[in-house]
Design a protein around this motif. Structure first.
Motif, PDB file in Angstrom:
ATOM      1  N   ARG A  92      71.849  70.897 -12.043  1.00 49.44           N
ATOM      2  CA  ARG A  92      71.268  70.802 -10.967  1.00 49.44           C
ATOM      3  C   ARG A  92      72.550  70.160  -9.875  1.00 49.44           C
ATOM      4  NH1 ARG A  92      66.636  67.391 -12.571  1.00 49.44           N
ATOM      5  NH2 ARG A  92      65.658  68.867 -14.044  1.00 49.44           N
ATOM      6  N   VAL A  93      72.436  70.794  -8.729  1.00 53.38           N
ATOM      7  CA  VAL A  93      73.114  70.632  -7.535  1.00 53.38           C
ATOM      8  C   VAL A  93      72.608  69.369  -6.820  1.00 53.38           C
ATOM      9  CG1 VAL A  93      74.652  71.448  -5.643  1.00 53.38           C
ATOM     10  CG2 VAL A  93      73.839  73.218  -7.488  1.00 53.38           C
ATOM     11  N   THR A  94      73.392  68.420  -6.504  1.00 50.41           N
ATOM     12  CA  THR A  94      73.004  67.318  -5.785  1.00 50.41           C
ATOM     13  C   THR A  94      73.004  67.242  -4.198  1.00 50.41           C
ATOM     14  OG1 THR A  94      74.774  65.958  -5.824  1.00 50.41           O
ATOM     15  CG2 THR A  94      73.609  65.862  -7.706  1.00 50.41           C
ATOM     16  N   HIS A  95      72.371  66.738  -3.639  1.00 45.81           N
ATOM     17  CA  HIS A  95      72.515  66.720  -1.976  1.00 45.81           C
ATOM     18  C   HIS A  95      73.916  65.985  -1.702  1.00 45.81           C
ATOM     19  CE1 HIS A  95      70.650  62.998  -2.003  1.00 45.81           C
ATOM     20  NE2 HIS A  95      70.906  62.928  -0.626  1.00 45.81           N
ATOM     21  N   LYS A  96      74.470  65.403  -2.483  1.00 46.86           N
ATOM     22  CA  LYS A  96      75.735  64.773  -2.290  1.00 46.86           C
ATOM     23  C   LYS A  96      76.936  65.632  -2.843  1.00 46.86           C
ATOM     24  CE  LYS A  96      74.669  59.940  -1.356  1.00 46.86           C
ATOM     25  NZ  LYS A  96      74.578  58.596  -1.582  1.00 46.86           N
ATOM     26  N   GLN A  97      76.597  66.755  -3.159  1.00 50.03           N
ATOM     27  CA  GLN A  97      77.614  67.636  -3.379  1.00 50.03           C
ATOM     28  C   GLN A  97      78.164  67.538  -4.770  1.00 50.03           C
ATOM     29  OE1 GLN A  97      79.466  67.141   0.549  1.00 50.03           O
ATOM     30  NE2 GLN A  97      79.898  69.325   0.415  1.00 50.03           N
ATOM     31  N   ASN A  98      77.564  66.960  -5.701  1.00 48.78           N
ATOM     32  CA  ASN A  98      78.020  66.940  -7.147  1.00 48.78           C
ATOM     33  C   ASN A  98      76.976  67.654  -8.145  1.00 48.78           C
ATOM     34  OD1 ASN A  98      80.104  64.944  -6.757  1.00 48.78           O
ATOM     35  ND2 ASN A  98      78.367  63.590  -5.961  1.00 48.78           N
ATOM     36  N   LEU A  99      77.383  67.641  -9.412  1.00 49.08           N
ATOM     37  CA  LEU A  99      76.358  68.353 -10.406  1.00 49.08           C
ATOM     38  C   LEU A  99      75.904  67.578 -11.401  1.00 49.08           C
ATOM     39  CD1 LEU A  99      78.712  71.380 -10.749  1.00 49.08           C
ATOM     40  CD2 LEU A  99      76.866  71.388  -9.442  1.00 49.08           C
ATOM     41  N   LEU A 156      82.853  54.397  -2.731  1.00 50.97           N
ATOM     42  CA  LEU A 156      83.520  54.736  -1.413  1.00 50.97           C
ATOM     43  C   LEU A 156      84.004  56.111  -1.435  1.00 50.97           C
ATOM     44  CD1 LEU A 156      85.938  51.797  -0.861  1.00 50.97           C
ATOM     45  CD2 LEU A 156      84.719  52.878   0.717  1.00 50.97           C
ATOM     46  N   THR A 157      84.586  56.734  -2.715  1.00 53.53           N
ATOM     47  CA  THR A 157      85.252  58.043  -2.559  1.00 53.53           C
ATOM     48  C   THR A 157      84.249  59.305  -3.021  1.00 53.53           C
ATOM     49  OG1 THR A 157      85.857  57.922  -4.961  1.00 53.53           O
ATOM     50  CG2 THR A 157      87.522  57.206  -3.210  1.00 53.53           C
ATOM     51  N   ASP A 158      83.105  58.974  -2.958  1.00 52.72           N
ATOM     52  CA  ASP A 158      81.924  59.886  -3.162  1.00 52.72           C
ATOM     53  C   ASP A 158      81.410  60.526  -1.680  1.00 52.72           C
ATOM     54  OD1 ASP A 158      80.033  61.486  -4.222  1.00 52.72           O
ATOM     55  OD2 ASP A 158      78.678  59.938  -4.820  1.00 52.72           O
ATOM     56  N   ILE A 159      82.410  60.854  -0.963  1.00 56.89           N
ATOM     57  CA  ILE A 159      82.649  61.119   0.349  1.00 56.89           C
ATOM     58  C   ILE A 159      81.699  62.442   0.721  1.00 56.89           C
ATOM     59  CG2 ILE A 159      83.692  61.689   2.665  1.00 56.89           C
ATOM     60  CD1 ILE A 159      85.546  59.644   1.478  1.00 56.89           C
ATOM     61  N   VAL A 202      83.637  47.174  -4.425  1.00 57.39           N
ATOM     62  CA  VAL A 202      82.680  47.235  -3.217  1.00 57.39           C
ATOM     63  C   VAL A 202      81.375  47.737  -3.590  1.00 57.39           C
ATOM     64  CG1 VAL A 202      82.503  48.830  -1.243  1.00 57.39           C
ATOM     65  CG2 VAL A 202      84.684  47.742  -1.758  1.00 57.39           C
ATOM     66  N   GLY A 203      81.261  48.521  -4.536  1.00 58.54           N
ATOM     67  CA  GLY A 203      79.742  49.088  -5.042  1.00 58.54           C
ATOM     68  C   GLY A 203      79.354  50.131  -4.079  1.00 58.54           C
ATOM     69  N   GLU A 204      77.816  50.350  -4.177  1.00 57.60           N
ATOM     70  CA  GLU A 204      77.228  51.308  -3.531  1.00 57.60           C
ATOM     71  C   GLU A 204      77.345  51.452  -2.040  1.00 57.60           C
ATOM     72  OE1 GLU A 204      74.729  52.577  -5.955  1.00 57.60           O
ATOM     73  OE2 GLU A 204      74.345  54.141  -4.447  1.00 57.60           O
ATOM     74  N   ILE A 205      77.878  52.578  -1.630  1.00 64.11           N
ATOM     75  CA  ILE A 205      78.202  52.808  -0.216  1.00 64.11           C
ATOM     76  C   ILE A 205      78.154  54.380  -0.041  1.00 64.11           C
ATOM     77  CG2 ILE A 205      80.685  52.648  -0.464  1.00 64.11           C
ATOM     78  CD1 ILE A 205      80.787  51.096   2.105  1.00 64.11           C
ATOM     79  N   SER A 206      77.737  54.567   1.276  1.00 64.04           N
ATOM     80  CA  SER A 206      78.067  56.257   1.395  1.00 64.04           C
ATOM     81  C   SER A 206      78.746  56.303   2.677  1.00 64.04           C
ATOM     82  CB  SER A 206      76.756  56.681   1.649  1.00 64.04           C
ATOM     83  OG  SER A 206      75.924  56.048   2.536  1.00 64.04           O
ATOM     84  N   ILE A 207      79.717  57.226   2.533  1.00 63.40           N
ATOM     85  CA  ILE A 207      80.510  57.486   3.837  1.00 63.40           C
ATOM     86  C   ILE A 207      80.276  59.179   4.037  1.00 63.40           C
ATOM     87  CG2 ILE A 207      83.024  57.932   4.702  1.00 63.40           C
ATOM     88  CD1 ILE A 207      83.675  55.697   2.993  1.00 63.40           C
ATOM     89  N   ASN A 208      79.728  59.467   5.363  1.00 65.04           N
ATOM     90  CA  ASN A 208      79.715  60.831   5.709  1.00 65.04           C
ATOM     91  C   ASN A 208      80.406  61.325   6.955  1.00 65.04           C
ATOM     92  OD1 ASN A 208      77.233  59.718   4.357  1.00 65.04           O
ATOM     93  ND2 ASN A 208      76.134  61.681   4.677  1.00 65.04           N
ATOM     94  N   ILE A 209      80.999  62.529   6.578  1.00 62.68           N
ATOM     95  CA  ILE A 209      81.875  63.124   7.847  1.00 62.68           C
ATOM     96  C   ILE A 209      81.437  64.274   8.456  1.00 62.68           C
ATOM     97  CG2 ILE A 209      84.252  63.614   8.440  1.00 62.68           C
ATOM     98  CD1 ILE A 209      85.357  61.749   6.068  1.00 62.68           C
TER      99      ILE A 209
END
Ligand code: SF4
Lengths: 580, 174
Positions: free
Chosen positions: A372-379, A409-412, A448-455
């Protein structure tokens, strides 16, 4: 996975023939670019800064290993050896030649794939939860309905020239992982008190220039009516949505202008005629399609594997990976594994042809040949035996697909930005890389734990910055300079919210420092296991703002000569965005 | 020449478009077969309905329900596509056929190009006046781009899942 029957195959094959002829007419000059544009856009073909980009539909994110190998083939044969997975669960290739695109589509058709309606002002690829069918919190498996909607929207004759693009997301779990509040139509498959299946229907959500959280238009729509109800929503939108201003043309503007009550009244007036008519879904059809989504041959296993715990005790990297990249599964002894396409230093969402082939092999060996392709751009490998985790982890690590950073943090999430997109005010990918490098320390990330950064490189919000816990948007103060606005407090899921800007914008090199300061506030303020967003919600924006602007941000700035300069501009592109 | 019922035929209807100085109340509608703008029909209805044959056309922002009581008076109803990207005409056609029960000729006029024809015929158009700078034989081909479709509309009235037995879903898994 859904399997094409002769009808599905015929429609896709005929599309290839039709598009081949359209390309021929364009190349011979019979079609002007203006006339060709909507035709190629309905087939996912954009003109970018440096050539043609093709976006291929991955229906609701599901892809087989055979299809993944076809992506690898396309990357090698027609592109520069890599592809880019998008936030809408699709894949796109950036460096194509127009005259080769019909052959690419023919290759895709041979593995039951296409690029139909992946752009243009039509109903786009339906997106869903990346853990459909396997998540423990799933109430209804939405895949059959997602596929039925895919077929219904494919070449719908009435809705190919809408005022603007139209996105539908569907989920069936307690936790919304499909961002259904941020779509033109969001469908939550639910059960009523009698246990019957239906949909909670949301309408008018969307990001872009005017971010809006969707509003409920129907609390419980019995499943039989989902196609006709969606049809009525689209018909009202097609007739009354604004066409005079591209930035006011999405359905959210119409819903706001009319108010949800009046909008609903109009939709239901239209729907009265259709309800129970020929478009009503039959149990037979749902069963037929659902027949493609039955469980794979799971073994009877238990959830306890002592080798894993023993290994965890020895290996911190493995422990981190299990913590972040491995998700529970509804079947005992099984888990879902997220392969990270976010290795710090790499472009978020990119995969090379070699990686794609290797990923396909992993899927064959560990997960019944599906991904599956995720909406966070991973598989995602959705159906992995717990007892295979160590071996899988070792192999994924060798392939650089095991960064233990999912949801960290780096799952941008980043849009392509100024290097690829002519609308951009600023570069996105280099900023994503720079942030990821600054916070590469995995212990810090886990702390830091769960966080989302979107650019996003501009306000069009392809990087969905509004719903990032930290959102970053490229802005221009005067021509050709490059600034970034930072917002906090955005979120997706059941508690969706739109972030608020914290103050004046920053330079490229200041942004990582700003994030650092935001994190300092969080680490100081948080109570127990509170996540970043929970702290923001509790203490408000003020402490964050205050600290970010407390002292000057002194950061060395190397001037960028040309923010678009990665690749030479070959085309004048009027309008491009990977998510348009 | 126009395309009607999948054939290229001669056409003797004239489409009246108001010039800059024309007014719907007073513009002269020449004798013969004329397709008048909706506004002209509404303003000159008494005179026009005496004619043996009359047509009317709708702009993309006009409502087909305006014709509800008159619908069977027309030999032709046309829908104008000011730009091919303006998709309102598709819903107008659907409503004329499915809601208002119009059964006469329904003609697409304006920015009508080959690649829209397949969709147009499905929402109820049976006549097409392709843009005059285009080859009409070529446009005709647009009607047969696909031999199968999924969803119901005016044509066909049943979705694929009600028309055929889709049991043959045994194609090899990819
Ligand atoms: S249009 Fe989209 S891809 Fe382009 S810079 Fe703006 S947000 Fe990024």
């Amino acid at each position: 996975m859904y399997r094409y029957d002769e009808y599905d195959q015929r429609i896709v094959d005929e599309r290839v023939v039709q598009f081949r002829d359209q390309v021929r007419r364009r190349l011979s000059g019979e079609l002007t670019e203006e006339e060709f544009m909507p035709l190629r856009l309905q087939n996912g073909l954009y003109m970018q800064i440096h050539g043609y980009m093709l976006r291929i539909a991955v229906p609701y994110g599901l892809v087989s290993s055979k299809q993944m190998r076809m992506f690898a083939h396309i990357a090698r044969q027609y592109d520069r050896g890599y592809g880019h997975f998008t936030t809408r669960q699709n894949i796109q290739f950036n460096w194509l030649k127009l005259e080769e695109t019909p052959n690419i589509l023919a290759d895709l058709a041979s593995v039951q794939m296409h690029a139909i309606q992946t752009s243009g002002n039509c109903v786009r690829n339906i997106t869903s939860d990346e853990f459909v069918g396997v998540a423990p919190d799933e109430v209804v498996d939405p895949r059959p309905f997602a596929e039925i909607l895919r077929q219904w929207s494919t070449f719908h004759p009435e809705f190919a020239y809408l005022p603007r693009k139209f996105k539908i997301a569907i989920s069936g779990a307690q936790e919304d992982r499909a961002a259904i509040y941020a779509h033109d139509i969001g469908l939550a498959a639910v059960r009523n008190e009698q246990g019957e299946i239906g949909f909670r229907v949301l309408v008018g959500g969307g990001l872009g220039r005017t971010p809006v959280i969707g509003t409920e238009i129907c609390a419980f729509l019995p499943w039989q009516h989902v196609l006709t109800y969606v049809e009525s929503i689209l018909r009202i939108y097609n007739q009354y949505g604004r066409r005079d201003n591209k930035f006011k043309a999405r359905i959210k503007i119409l819903v706001k202008a009319l108010g949800i009550d009046e909008f609903k009244r109009q939709v239901e007036a239209d729907w009265t005629d259709l309800k129970d008519g020929s478009g009503t879904l039959t149990a037979e059809e749902v069963e037929r399609v659902a027949g493609c989504f039955t469980d794979p041959a799971y073994e009877t296993l238990s959830n306890h594997d002592s080798t894993i715990s023993a290994y965890k005790a020895d290996s911190r990297p493995f422990t981190h990976w299990v913590m972040r990249n491995v998700r529970p599964h509804r079947v005992p002894g099984y888990v879902s594994v997220v392969l990270s396409l976010k290795k710090p230093g790499c472009t978020p969402g990119d995969a090379t042809a070699e990686q794609m082939d290797a990923i396909a092999d992993l899927a064959d060996r560990y997960s019944f040949g599906e991904l599956r392709v995720t909406h966070k751009q991973n598989l995602v490998l959705a159906d992995v035996r717990q007892k295979d985790l160590i071996q899988l982890w070792q192999e994924a690590t060798a392939l650089e697909l095991a960064s233990p950073n999912i949801g960290l943090l780096t799952d941008i999430i980043s849009c392509p930005g100024a290097e690829f997109c002519t609308l951009a005010n600023a570069r996105s990918i280099p900023l994503a890389k720079s942030i990821a490098q600054r916070f590469e320390d995995i212990d810090f990330q886990h702390d830091v734990g769960e966080i989302s950064i979107n650019i996003s490189g501009c306000m069009n919000a392809c990087g969905q910055h509004h719903i990032g816990n930290i959102g970053i948007t490229g802005v221009e103060k005067k021509a050709h300079d490059e600034w970034y606005q930072v917002s906090i407090g955005g979120a997706e899921g059941n508690l969706s919210s739109i972030g608020k800007i914290i103050g004046p914008s920053f330079t490229f090199n200041q942004v990582p420092e700003v994030i650092d300061r935001l994190l300092q506030v969080y680490l100081q303020e948080r109570i127990e296991a509170e996540s970043f967003i929970e702290t923001v919600r509790r203490v408000g924006h003020e402490p964050f703002k205050k600290h970010v602007f407390a002292t000057e941000l002194t950061v060395e700035e190397e001037p960028v000569a040309d923010k678009h300069a990665v690749v030479p501009a070959k085309y004048e592109v009027p309008f491009y965005s990977p998510r348009f | 020449m126009i395309i009607k019922n999948k054939e290229i035929i001669a056409d003797d209807w004239m489409v009246l478009r108001l010039g800059e100085h024309d007014v719907a109340e007073s513009v002269t509608v020449v004798p013969g077969k004329v397709i008048v703008p909706l506004q002209v029909w509404l303003k000159q209805r008494d005179a026009l309905q005496q004619r043996a044959e009359i047509g009317v056309w709708l702009a993309s922002d006009e409502r087909p329900e305006t014709l509800r009581d008159d619908i069977q008076k027309f030999t032709v109803i046309a829908v104008d596509f000011p730009r091919f990207s303006d998709g309102r005409g598709y819903s107008i056609a659907f409503n004329l056929r499915a809601r208002l029960g119009y059964t006469g000729e329904l003609r697409a006029i304006g920015d009508v190009l080959r690649d829209q024809l397949f969709y147009m015929q499905r929402v109820g158009f049976d006549a097409f006046a392709p843009r005059s700078d285009r080859n009409i034989e070529d446009a005709l081909k647009g009607l047969s781009d696909f031999s199968e479709v999924y969803q119901n509309s005016c044509e066909p009235k049943l979705p694929l899942f009600r028309r055929v037995q889709r049991k043959g879903n045994t194609a090899q898994q990819v």
